[in-house]
Design a protein around this motif. Structure first.
Motif, short mmCIF file in Angstrom:
data_model
loop_
_atom_site.label_atom_id
_atom_site.label_comp_id
_atom_site.label_asym_id
_atom_site.label_seq_id
_atom_site.Cartn_x
_atom_site.Cartn_y
_atom_site.Cartn_z
N THR A 220 0.85 -1.19 0.00
CA THR A 220 0.00 0.00 0.00
C THR A 220 0.88 1.24 0.00
O THR A 220 2.03 1.20 0.48
CB THR A 220 -0.94 0.01 1.21
OG1 THR A 220 -1.90 1.07 1.08
CG2 THR A 220 -0.18 0.20 2.51
N LEU A 221 0.38 2.32 -0.56
CA LEU A 221 1.16 3.56 -0.63
C LEU A 221 1.34 4.18 0.75
O LEU A 221 0.39 4.27 1.53
CB LEU A 221 0.46 4.56 -1.55
CG LEU A 221 0.48 4.27 -3.05
CD1 LEU A 221 -0.46 5.23 -3.78
CD2 LEU A 221 1.90 4.39 -3.62
N LYS A 222 2.57 4.66 1.01
CA LYS A 222 2.87 5.40 2.23
C LYS A 222 3.55 6.71 1.82
O LYS A 222 4.62 6.69 1.20
CB LYS A 222 3.80 4.59 3.13
CG LYS A 222 3.24 3.23 3.54
CD LYS A 222 4.27 2.42 4.34
CE LYS A 222 3.75 1.05 4.67
NZ LYS A 222 4.76 0.24 5.41
N TRP B 256 6.20 8.48 -2.64
CA TRP B 256 5.62 7.47 -1.76
C TRP B 256 6.54 6.24 -1.75
O TRP B 256 7.35 6.04 -2.66
CB TRP B 256 4.25 7.02 -2.27
CG TRP B 256 3.19 8.07 -2.27
CD1 TRP B 256 2.20 8.25 -1.35
CD2 TRP B 256 2.98 9.09 -3.27
NE1 TRP B 256 1.39 9.30 -1.70
CE2 TRP B 256 1.85 9.84 -2.88
CE3 TRP B 256 3.64 9.44 -4.45
CZ2 TRP B 256 1.36 10.91 -3.62
CZ3 TRP B 256 3.16 10.51 -5.19
CH2 TRP B 256 2.04 11.24 -4.78
N LYS C 213 -5.31 -3.98 -5.68
CA LYS C 213 -5.67 -2.81 -4.88
C LYS C 213 -4.55 -1.77 -4.92
O LYS C 213 -4.81 -0.56 -5.01
CB LYS C 213 -5.97 -3.23 -3.45
CG LYS C 213 -6.43 -2.10 -2.55
CD LYS C 213 -6.83 -2.64 -1.19
CE LYS C 213 -7.32 -1.52 -0.27
NZ LYS C 213 -6.22 -0.60 0.09
N LEU C 214 -3.31 -2.23 -4.86
CA LEU C 214 -2.18 -1.31 -4.94
C LEU C 214 -2.17 -0.60 -6.29
O LEU C 214 -1.95 0.62 -6.35
CB LEU C 214 -0.88 -2.06 -4.73
CG LEU C 214 0.41 -1.27 -4.98
CD1 LEU C 214 0.50 -0.07 -4.04
CD2 LEU C 214 1.63 -2.18 -4.80
N GLN C 215 -2.42 -1.32 -7.36
CA GLN C 215 -2.45 -0.67 -8.67
C GLN C 215 -3.52 0.41 -8.72
O GLN C 215 -3.31 1.49 -9.28
CB GLN C 215 -2.68 -1.70 -9.78
CG GLN C 215 -2.66 -1.06 -11.17
CD GLN C 215 -2.89 -2.05 -12.29
OE1 GLN C 215 -2.73 -3.25 -12.12
NE2 GLN C 215 -3.27 -1.55 -13.46
N GLN C 216 -4.66 0.14 -8.13
CA GLN C 216 -5.72 1.15 -8.10
C GLN C 216 -5.28 2.38 -7.31
O GLN C 216 -5.57 3.52 -7.71
CB GLN C 216 -6.99 0.55 -7.49
CG GLN C 216 -7.66 -0.49 -8.35
CD GLN C 216 -8.89 -1.10 -7.69
OE1 GLN C 216 -9.15 -0.89 -6.50
NE2 GLN C 216 -9.64 -1.88 -8.45
N GLU C 217 -4.60 2.17 -6.19
CA GLU C 217 -4.11 3.30 -5.40
C GLU C 217 -3.14 4.15 -6.22
O GLU C 217 -3.21 5.40 -6.20
CB GLU C 217 -3.40 2.80 -4.14
CG GLU C 217 -4.30 2.23 -3.07
CD GLU C 217 -3.50 1.84 -1.84
OE1 GLU C 217 -2.32 2.22 -1.73
OE2 GLU C 217 -4.06 1.14 -0.97
N ILE C 218 -2.23 3.48 -6.92
CA ILE C 218 -1.25 4.22 -7.71
C ILE C 218 -1.92 4.92 -8.88
O ILE C 218 -1.62 6.09 -9.19
CB ILE C 218 -0.14 3.27 -8.19
CG1 ILE C 218 0.64 2.71 -7.00
CG2 ILE C 218 0.82 4.01 -9.14
CD1 ILE C 218 1.65 1.64 -7.37
N ALA D 223 -4.75 6.16 -8.97
CA ALA D 223 -5.44 7.35 -8.48
C ALA D 223 -4.51 8.56 -8.42
O ALA D 223 -4.97 9.71 -8.44
CB ALA D 223 -6.04 7.08 -7.10
#
Length: 243
Positions: A14-16, A23, A62-67, A69
């Motif tokens: 997950t992004l931090k 990030w 899910k990580l790809q979706q976060e990135i 965004a």
């Protein structure tokens, strides 16, 4: 330095946020041989909104979706000959992104056999696509080692891969703990593992010149792939870890 749990640095995949437009993504453990190592990706967003992934870790939807965004993923970076394993999975999901690879990576038999696509070779000068945002330094050493380091100008963040490591021994399984202590990268120590220190020492004047270029950047923070990274006092910590 952040304190890991069970080898890694959760939350994972997950992004931090680290700094404006920077990030990290903690992941792993990866298991080279009998070791268990934490691993880290760095994500940078460019002024045009495009996104750059350094040393991609395992793909996760899910990580790809976060990135995504943050902006469209345009670049994958394989910064040395060891950090390329997850590229093919990311390429399958983001086929329009370009992959930039460290010198010598495409010659490795296992890379050829994997079918991973390497679009461009990295050098000592940053490609035109990001030279105004990121400065880069090719660090050569003996035994064919090459690592490309990246400096995000706006945040004064230096992004390394294996040149500096710092593994918290209390969180590691026995074999990895012995490795960290034997190679000199058990925290609070930080630096190249012993085999890489030798390669850097034998690299001679070109290696020393590249390392001095890294110090001249005077980073505020230094991110690297394995272990606790330098969240503050980056220039001082780097000088101690990579003299």
């Amino acid at each position: 330095m952040p304190v890991p749990t069970d080898v890694t640095y959760p939350p994972l995949d997950t992004l931090k946020p680290v700094a404006p437009d920077v990030w990290i993504v903690d992941s792993g453990p990866i298991r080279p041989g009998r070791l268990a190592l934490p691993v880290r990706m760095t994500v940078i967003r460019f002024p045009d909104g495009s996104v750059w992934l350094h040393s991609p870790t395992r793909w996760d939807g899910k990580l790809q979706q976060e990135i995504a965004a943050l902006g469209p993923i345009h670049f994958f970076v394989a910064p040395n000959v060891a950090h390329w394993t997850y590229l093919k999975d990311w390429q399958a999901q983001v086929p329009g992104a370009s992959t930039f690879a460290a010198p010598g990576l495409r010659e490795r038999p296992q890379v050829k056999a994997s079918g991973v696509r390497l679009d461009h070779d990295l050098g000592d000068a940053a490609p035109e696509r990001w030279r105004d945002v990121i400065e880069q330094v090719l660090v050569p050493a003996a035994f064919g080692f090459r690592e490309v380091a990246f400096f995000h100008r706006l945040s004064r963040t230096l992004v390394l891969t294996d040149l500096v490591q710092s593994l918290e021994p209390d969180t590691l399984p026995l074999t990895t703990r012995l490795f960290a202590r034997a190679t000199g990268v058990a925290a609070p120590n930080a630096g190249p593992p012993a085999y890489l220190r030798l390669a850097l020492r034998l690299g001679g004047a070109p290696t020393r010149a590249a390392v001095e270029r890294l110090h001249a950047l005077a980073p505020e923070r230094v991110i690297f792939a394995h272990g606790g990274w330098f969240e503050r006092d980056g220039a001082q910590a780097l000088r101690k870890a990579l003299p």
